[in-house]
Design a protein around this motif. Structure first.
Motif, PDB file in Angstrom:
ATOM      1  N   LEU A 113       1.087  -1.699  -0.103  1.00 37.46           N
ATOM      2  CA  LEU A 113       0.132  -0.358   0.382  1.00 37.46           C
ATOM      3  C   LEU A 113       0.694   1.602  -0.022  1.00 37.46           C
ATOM      4  O   LEU A 113       0.430   1.787  -0.662  1.00 37.46           O
ATOM      5  N   ARG A 188      -6.102  -0.488   1.176  1.00 35.92           N
ATOM      6  CA  ARG A 188      -6.609  -0.135   0.173  1.00 35.92           C
ATOM      7  C   ARG A 188      -7.908   0.832   0.364  1.00 35.92           C
ATOM      8  O   ARG A 188      -8.333   1.798   0.631  1.00 35.92           O
ATOM      9  N   ALA A 262     -10.379   2.421  -3.324  1.00 37.66           N
ATOM     10  CA  ALA A 262      -9.915   1.070  -3.695  1.00 37.66           C
ATOM     11  C   ALA A 262      -9.785   1.045  -4.764  1.00 37.66           C
ATOM     12  O   ALA A 262      -8.785   0.048  -5.040  1.00 37.66           O
ATOM     13  N   LEU A 265      -6.794   1.813  -6.841  1.00 31.47           N
ATOM     14  CA  LEU A 265      -5.923   0.951  -6.613  1.00 31.47           C
ATOM     15  C   LEU A 265      -5.737   0.372  -7.392  1.00 31.47           C
ATOM     16  O   LEU A 265      -4.676  -0.111  -7.817  1.00 31.47           O
TER      17      LEU A 265
END
Length: 358
Positions: A113, A188, A262, A265
């Protein structure tokens, strides 16, 4: 995720590796340059500074490097840790061997992350550096018997390390009717709450973003406790698939934003990984009708979200087929309707604007 190469023999090196499997050179991941550095007696020189292994190398299998000259503002107990490790505010004690074992894969997800956040240009302000800065409480509900609720509050992200157990996490995924549940996914999602707060609601861009955010996701001032009760009593509203990325996103505007953050990502990192592997969908070599060759761009900063999602549509088709060929569930079991495209476009804009300002 970037494909790393050994600086000595140029062989492929995995993200978690602390040495090259070909030439056996000791390696460490240097976050500022996004490269693996060769170590000599546990240290490396880069741009005139000396970098050493994170002091969690042995206990948490951390392969990151940290400056030998530590930030005096960091917590005394965290000095010698890399940036990702220094963000951990609470963790299981050393004598809780069961929880410490589960902490290892949890911190691998944390480092993935943090690497991505740094790579796309988002600010990473540690809790020990600024009030409300980013912090992680990595706790265990199994060894202490205390309930650990995964969530975010005022910069602190709480994660239950028991979720690193496949059987436990999968049982929750099935019971909650979720198509996807991973430890990295938790990180995330929760960091999406953090960035909504510091970039959209209270940051320098609040005057620019807040009205549009409320138009797309809803008014975040709506009662959150009531929304939780309603969601777990009644479930998602009928027809939610037309406007949301997941059932959980329907619960509250905060959850809608975090779910979209999220997914942004997920998509960006998977496409980056494919590009770094040299993957190309050749339109003239497949049995079905493809519009053109699909090549993930090195950077989508100046591209509209539609371009990114068009490439992702075709790449995820391949990834889903690979997973099902191995008898597993599709890698990305989600549909992206037009309202979600607009929401992802907003996330894309906030991230890119923030990176440019920095």
């Amino acid at each position: 995720m970037r494909a790393f190469a050994c600086p000595v023999c140029d062989s492929f090196v995995a993200f978690e590796a602390d040495h090259c499997t070909e030439c056996q050179t000791a390696l460490g991941l240097h976050l500022p340059s996004r490269n693996m550095l060769a170590l000599d007696e546990g240290a490396a020189l880069h741009a005139g500074s000396r970098w050493i292994r994170c002091n969690q190398h042995r206990t948490l299998a951390c392969n990151w490097l940290t400056p030998e000259a530590q930030d005096p503002g960091s917590p005394a107990g965290h000095r010698g840790r890399c940036l990702a490790g220094s963000l951990i505010r609470r963790e299981p004690p050393a004598d809780d061997t069961l929880a410490r074992e589960k902490l290892i894969p949890t911190t691998v997800a944390l480092r993935r992350l943090v690497f991505q956040l740094a790579d796309i240009g988002l600010p990473i302000e540690p809790y020990w550096h600024v009030d409300g800065g980013l912090a992680f409480d990595l706790l265990s509900s199994r060894s202490t018997g205390e309930k650990v609720i995964i969530g975010h509050a005022r910069g602190v992200i709480t994660i239950d390390v028991v979720e690193s157990l496949d059987d436990y996490r999968e049982s929750l995924r099935v019971r909650l009717g979720e198509p996807y549940r991973t430890m990295l996914g938790h990180f995330r999602h929760e960091v999406g709450h953090y960035y909504q707060n510091v970039l959209v609601e209270t940051g320098t861009g609040a005057d620019t973003y807040l009205e549009e955010c409320r138009r797309l996701f809803g008014d975040e001032r709506a009662g959150y406790s009531e929304a939780i009760d309603r969601h777990y009593t009644l479930g998602a509203p009928a027809g939610w698939e037309a406007t949301f990325i997941s059932e959980y996103a329907t619960m509250h505007p905060w959850e809608d934003f975090a779910e979209c953050f999220a997914h942004y990502l997920h998509i960006a990192d998977t496409m980056d990984t494919a590009r770094e592997a040299g993957m190309v969908l050749h339109a003239d070599r497949v049995r079905f009708n493809a519009p053109r060759d699909i090549v993930a761009l090195e950077c989508y900063d100046d591209e509209p979200i539609e371009r990114m999602l068009f490439d992702w549509k075709w790449m995820s088709l391949f990834f889903n087929r690979v997973n099902t060929a191995m008898g597993k569930n599709p890698l990305y079991p989600f549909e992206i309707p037009e309202p979600v495209v607009q929401k992802l476009g907003f996330v894309h804009k906030v991230i890119r604007d923030t990176a440019r300002r920095r």
